[in-house]
Design a protein around this motif. Structure first.
Motif, PDB file in Angstrom:
ATOM      1  N   THR A  13       0.859  -1.292  -0.043  1.00 23.44           N
ATOM      2  CA  THR A  13       0.028   0.060  -0.048  1.00 23.44           C
ATOM      3  C   THR A  13       0.854   1.120  -0.283  1.00 23.44           C
ATOM      4  O   THR A  13       0.637   2.202  -0.506  1.00 23.44           O
ATOM      5  CB  THR A  13      -0.971  -0.203   1.429  1.00 23.44           C
ATOM      6  OG1 THR A  13      -1.722  -1.075   1.297  1.00 23.44           O
ATOM      7  CG2 THR A  13      -2.058   1.106   1.118  1.00 23.44           C
ATOM      8  N   ARG A  14       2.012   1.206   0.635  1.00 27.29           N
ATOM      9  CA  ARG A  14       2.798   2.394   0.734  1.00 27.29           C
ATOM     10  C   ARG A  14       3.479   2.707  -0.410  1.00 27.29           C
ATOM     11  O   ARG A  14       3.480   3.946  -0.783  1.00 27.29           O
ATOM     12  CB  ARG A  14       3.950   1.815   1.566  1.00 27.29           C
ATOM     13  CG  ARG A  14       4.633   3.114   2.344  1.00 27.29           C
ATOM     14  CD  ARG A  14       5.406   2.714   3.755  1.00 27.29           C
ATOM     15  NE  ARG A  14       6.423   3.962   3.901  1.00 27.29           N
ATOM     16  CZ  ARG A  14       6.419   4.963   4.296  1.00 27.29           C
ATOM     17  NH1 ARG A  14       5.117   5.397   4.650  1.00 27.29           N
ATOM     18  NH2 ARG A  14       7.355   5.876   4.441  1.00 27.29           N
ATOM     19  N   THR A  17       0.776   4.272  -3.191  1.00 28.06           N
ATOM     20  CA  THR A  17       0.278   5.751  -2.649  1.00 28.06           C
ATOM     21  C   THR A  17       1.680   6.568  -3.061  1.00 28.06           C
ATOM     22  O   THR A  17       1.324   7.788  -3.641  1.00 28.06           O
ATOM     23  CB  THR A  17       0.117   5.894  -1.135  1.00 28.06           C
ATOM     24  OG1 THR A  17       0.932   5.433  -0.395  1.00 28.06           O
ATOM     25  CG2 THR A  17      -1.224   5.268  -0.780  1.00 28.06           C
ATOM     26  N   ILE A  25       3.406  14.368  -9.289  1.00 30.45           N
ATOM     27  CA  ILE A  25       4.510  15.152  -9.418  1.00 30.45           C
ATOM     28  C   ILE A  25       5.377  15.373 -10.759  1.00 30.45           C
ATOM     29  O   ILE A  25       5.691  16.415 -11.157  1.00 30.45           O
ATOM     30  CB  ILE A  25       5.434  14.639  -8.346  1.00 30.45           C
ATOM     31  CG1 ILE A  25       5.241  14.881  -6.669  1.00 30.45           C
ATOM     32  CG2 ILE A  25       6.989  15.175  -8.445  1.00 30.45           C
ATOM     33  CD1 ILE A  25       5.981  14.082  -5.794  1.00 30.45           C
ATOM     34  N   LEU A 186       9.917   9.235   6.982  1.00 30.79           N
ATOM     35  CA  LEU A 186       9.250   9.535   5.586  1.00 30.79           C
ATOM     36  C   LEU A 186       9.551   8.237   4.747  1.00 30.79           C
ATOM     37  O   LEU A 186       9.303   8.130   3.560  1.00 30.79           O
ATOM     38  CB  LEU A 186       9.594  10.784   4.865  1.00 30.79           C
ATOM     39  CG  LEU A 186       8.742  11.985   5.392  1.00 30.79           C
ATOM     40  CD1 LEU A 186       9.194  13.127   4.685  1.00 30.79           C
ATOM     41  CD2 LEU A 186       7.375  11.711   5.531  1.00 30.79           C
TER      42      LEU A 186
ATOM     43  N   ILE B 188       8.122  17.433  -3.121  1.00 32.44           N
ATOM     44  CA  ILE B 188       8.281  15.982  -2.870  1.00 32.44           C
ATOM     45  C   ILE B 188       8.065  15.611  -1.373  1.00 32.44           C
ATOM     46  O   ILE B 188       7.556  14.367  -1.018  1.00 32.44           O
ATOM     47  CB  ILE B 188       9.717  15.700  -3.500  1.00 32.44           C
ATOM     48  CG1 ILE B 188       9.853  15.676  -4.929  1.00 32.44           C
ATOM     49  CG2 ILE B 188      10.166  14.236  -2.870  1.00 32.44           C
ATOM     50  CD1 ILE B 188      11.176  15.126  -5.666  1.00 32.44           C
ATOM     51  N   THR B 189       8.705  16.497  -0.362  1.00 30.66           N
ATOM     52  CA  THR B 189       8.591  16.246   0.804  1.00 30.66           C
ATOM     53  C   THR B 189       7.280  16.119   1.503  1.00 30.66           C
ATOM     54  O   THR B 189       6.697  15.104   2.082  1.00 30.66           O
ATOM     55  CB  THR B 189       9.301  17.233   1.756  1.00 30.66           C
ATOM     56  OG1 THR B 189      10.726  17.434   0.989  1.00 30.66           O
ATOM     57  CG2 THR B 189       9.412  17.042   3.170  1.00 30.66           C
ATOM     58  N   ALA B 191       4.596  15.672  -0.505  1.00 36.42           N
ATOM     59  CA  ALA B 191       3.912  14.390  -1.258  1.00 36.42           C
ATOM     60  C   ALA B 191       4.338  13.166  -0.359  1.00 36.42           C
ATOM     61  O   ALA B 191       3.146  12.382  -0.201  1.00 36.42           O
ATOM     62  CB  ALA B 191       4.350  14.374  -2.632  1.00 36.42           C
ATOM     63  N   LEU B 192       5.466  13.015   0.009  1.00 38.40           N
ATOM     64  CA  LEU B 192       5.812  11.982   0.775  1.00 38.40           C
ATOM     65  C   LEU B 192       5.049  11.755   2.010  1.00 38.40           C
ATOM     66  O   LEU B 192       4.520  10.670   2.425  1.00 38.40           O
ATOM     67  CB  LEU B 192       7.165  11.749   0.917  1.00 38.40           C
ATOM     68  CG  LEU B 192       8.071  11.419  -0.271  1.00 38.40           C
ATOM     69  CD1 LEU B 192       9.642  11.440   0.041  1.00 38.40           C
ATOM     70  CD2 LEU B 192       7.881   9.974  -0.573  1.00 38.40           C
ATOM     71  N   ILE B 193       4.762  13.052   2.767  1.00 41.82           N
ATOM     72  CA  ILE B 193       3.830  13.009   3.999  1.00 41.82           C
ATOM     73  C   ILE B 193       2.767  12.445   3.562  1.00 41.82           C
ATOM     74  O   ILE B 193       1.944  11.709   4.242  1.00 41.82           O
ATOM     75  CB  ILE B 193       3.923  14.469   4.613  1.00 41.82           C
ATOM     76  CG1 ILE B 193       5.522  14.550   5.088  1.00 41.82           C
ATOM     77  CG2 ILE B 193       3.065  14.511   5.925  1.00 41.82           C
ATOM     78  CD1 ILE B 193       5.686  16.193   5.544  1.00 41.82           C
ATOM     79  N   ALA B 195       1.626  10.869   1.350  1.00 42.38           N
ATOM     80  CA  ALA B 195       1.523   9.350   0.488  1.00 42.38           C
ATOM     81  C   ALA B 195       1.524   8.400   1.848  1.00 42.38           C
ATOM     82  O   ALA B 195       0.642   7.465   1.965  1.00 42.38           O
ATOM     83  CB  ALA B 195       2.723   8.880  -0.239  1.00 42.38           C
ATOM     84  N   ASP B 196       2.229   8.917   2.828  1.00 44.28           N
ATOM     85  CA  ASP B 196       2.394   8.139   4.148  1.00 44.28           C
ATOM     86  C   ASP B 196       1.084   8.109   4.747  1.00 44.28           C
ATOM     87  O   ASP B 196       0.461   7.028   5.247  1.00 44.28           O
ATOM     88  CB  ASP B 196       3.309   8.665   4.924  1.00 44.28           C
ATOM     89  CG  ASP B 196       3.577   7.884   6.279  1.00 44.28           C
ATOM     90  OD1 ASP B 196       3.930   6.682   6.106  1.00 44.28           O
ATOM     91  OD2 ASP B 196       3.612   8.609   7.252  1.00 44.28           O
ATOM     92  N   ARG B 198      -1.766   8.477   3.339  1.00 41.70           N
ATOM     93  CA  ARG B 198      -2.989   7.768   2.490  1.00 41.70           C
ATOM     94  C   ARG B 198      -2.784   6.133   2.675  1.00 41.70           C
ATOM     95  O   ARG B 198      -3.755   5.581   2.676  1.00 41.70           O
ATOM     96  CB  ARG B 198      -2.866   8.336   1.089  1.00 41.70           C
ATOM     97  CG  ARG B 198      -3.354   9.707   0.838  1.00 41.70           C
ATOM     98  CD  ARG B 198      -2.951  10.106  -0.767  1.00 41.70           C
ATOM     99  NE  ARG B 198      -3.505  11.269  -1.027  1.00 41.70           N
ATOM    100  CZ  ARG B 198      -4.972  11.322  -1.622  1.00 41.70           C
ATOM    101  NH1 ARG B 198      -5.504  10.405  -1.696  1.00 41.70           N
ATOM    102  NH2 ARG B 198      -5.191  12.546  -1.790  1.00 41.70           N
ATOM    103  N   SER B 199      -1.480   5.965   2.895  1.00 43.02           N
ATOM    104  CA  SER B 199      -1.127   4.396   2.877  1.00 43.02           C
ATOM    105  C   SER B 199      -1.790   4.039   4.180  1.00 43.02           C
ATOM    106  O   SER B 199      -2.497   2.804   4.288  1.00 43.02           O
ATOM    107  CB  SER B 199       0.426   4.055   2.724  1.00 43.02           C
ATOM    108  OG  SER B 199       0.843   4.582   3.935  1.00 43.02           O
ATOM    109  N   LEU B 202      -5.816   3.918   3.844  1.00 44.71           N
ATOM    110  CA  LEU B 202      -6.113   2.603   2.938  1.00 44.71           C
ATOM    111  C   LEU B 202      -5.773   1.356   3.737  1.00 44.71           C
ATOM    112  O   LEU B 202      -6.553   0.532   3.703  1.00 44.71           O
ATOM    113  CB  LEU B 202      -5.354   2.544   1.499  1.00 44.71           C
ATOM    114  CG  LEU B 202      -5.468   3.677   0.449  1.00 44.71           C
ATOM    115  CD1 LEU B 202      -4.636   3.677  -0.342  1.00 44.71           C
ATOM    116  CD2 LEU B 202      -6.917   3.419   0.061  1.00 44.71           C
TER     117      LEU B 202
END
Lengths: 198, 252
Positions: A13-14, A17, A25, A186, B188-189, B191-193, B195-196, B198-199, B202
């Motif tokens: 899942t990680r 996403t 991006i 992260l 990017i930073t 976005a990674l937060i 994504a974390d 969101r995962s 989910l």
């Protein structure tokens, strides 16, 4: 562990996403380039990021889906070049796996290698599907080389490599600098990162 | 609700695949005619969608078509090139090639934008999920469409934030290159937060990349649309085969 299981574990899942935000991006990278008026593309930040963090298969998926979705939204030409974007992600993941994303000089060489590999895939698509031009500014470079007496194939190859080498080196270096500085919270769970951070 | 909106999103995607291969078979003017026909049909069955579609199509295809026609007709060297002025030539072969290419691309743009404008991403996600596509694939196709606008707004916000810290657009190429880092690094930073987060969401909802699930609110689908989809995708393969065959014949 079978190949299928290995692939499934890469797409947890990680990572899913991560790929989703990487696709966005890539698309907004073009918006940044529009604002800065630089003679590069800046549309591979997400693909290279995924290649470094999650490996070649996830990187390839990010590239492929970026161009397919981009093609659906605004630009069908981008969809035709989806295999090129796939190759960028796969090449990044493999180069990182072989330790070519540890030092800045290795990252520069990796950018050049990525540009060379994508040229091999992009040139036949541009020549045979689009007759050599795609409506981009670089078409005038193709025309220039053509006027100098080069064949269409070599004109396109010179243009594609020339216009991509600076772009991919800049993109690879910027993403590498960002990835090196990312906090652990992260990046946990991205197993491929160990090949870049050492 | 119009027919365009009622069609299952998978049927629209299959039509897009079919059209992308069909336009390769058409002569230059016919591909432009096909684009016009599709536009007229969409406008006819959905008058609200028509004007928006036309505006977006013009925004995308006009610059592309102009550039391709110009480069192919005047700048590229073709066997029939006649001197025009200085290094410029006029080529009828180049003109026809440019016309053909821009017509094909315009046709695909019309269909892809009609699909996109008439299909909410959430509906696409549910349709793919209900059809048994791997949830991972459905998520990867629909999720970027859902978050794209918020990311565009975020780039603007980052730009404004950096400008308040003294950074200015423009300057030497090196300064502008530094600007790339200033804009992309926070993007990017963050976005990674995201994504974390969101995962985690989910995972909490039991989302898995591969196992099949049912959807609570299925998108309407009909048996005939299943057969239409099959026929369209099959036809696209046949069309690509015909194009390849014609191309190989021309090379022999």
């Amino acid at each position: 562990m079978t190949e299928a299981v290995a692939v499934r574990e890469q797409f947890n899942t990680r990572v899913l996403t991560l790929i989703a935000v990487a696709i966005v991006i890539n698309i907004v990278g073009g918006q940044i380039n529009d604002a800065l008026h630089l003679p590069v593309f800046l549309d591979s930040f997400g693909t290279i990021l995924v290649g470094l963090l999650a490996g070649p298969i996830a990187g390839g998926a990010a590239g492929l889906l970026t161009n397919l979705i981009w093609g659906l939204i605004t630009n069908p030409v981008a969809a035709a070049f989806a295999p090129v974007a796939l190759v960028i992600g796969v090449a990044t993941g493999l180069l990182a796996r072989f330790g070519l994303f540890r030092q800045i000089w290795q990252v520069v060489i990796s950018g050049v290698i990525i540009a060379a590999v994508l040229t091999v895939v992009a040139v036949p698509i541009q020549v045979y599907l689009f007759g050599g031009v795609t409506g981009a500014g670089s078409d005038f470079a193709v025309a220039y080389f053509s006027q100098l007496g080069q064949t269409l194939f070599s004109s396109v190859a010179l243009t594609v490599f020339g216009s991509n080498v600076a772009d991919k080196v800049i993109t690879a270096v910027i993403v590498w600098l960002i990835v090196k500085r990312l906090p652990e919270r992260l990046t946990h769970g991205f197993s491929h990162l160990k090949y870049t951070r050492g | 609700m119009s027919v365009t909106l009622e069609l299952n999103p998978r049927t629209k995607l299959a039509a897009l695949v079919w059209a992308a291969s069909f336009v390769l078979l058409l002569p230059p003017l016919a591909s432009w005619g096909f684009a016009g026909l599709v536009l007229a049909v969409v406008w006819g069955i959905s008058p609200q969608l028509g004007p928006r579609l036309l505006r977006r199509v013009l925004e995308v295809t006009l610059p592309f078509s102009a550039a391709v026609l110009l480069v192919q007709t005047i700048f590229l060297r073709h066997p029939d090139a006649e001197p025009l002025y200085g290094p410029l030539n006029f080529s009828r072969i180049g003109f026809e090639r440019g016309l053909s290419l821009s017509g094909r691309v315009t046709s695909v743009v019309v269909l892809s934008l009609a699909t996109l404008l008439s299909t909410p991403p959430a509906s696409l996600l549910r349709a793919l999920d209900a059809a048994g596509w791997p949830p991972a694939l459905a998520y990867l196709i629909a999720s970027p469409l859902l978050i794209l606008e918020s990311f565009k707004a975020r780039v603007q916000a980052i730009r404004h934030a950096q400008q308040t810290r003294g950074w200015r657009l423009g300057g030497s190429p090196l300064k502008r290159l530094r600007g790339v880092f200033l804009l992309i690094s926070p993007l990017i930073t963050t976005a990674l937060i995201e994504a974390d987060q969101r995962s985690h969401v989910l995972a909490q909802r039991g989302f898995r990349a591969f196992p099949r699930r049912t959807t609570l609110l299925p998108v309407p689908d009909a048996a005939w649309q299943h057969w239409v989809r099959l026929a369209l995708v099959s036809l696209s393969f046949v069309q690509l085969g015909v194009v390849s065959w014609i191309w190989l014949q021309s090379k022999i």
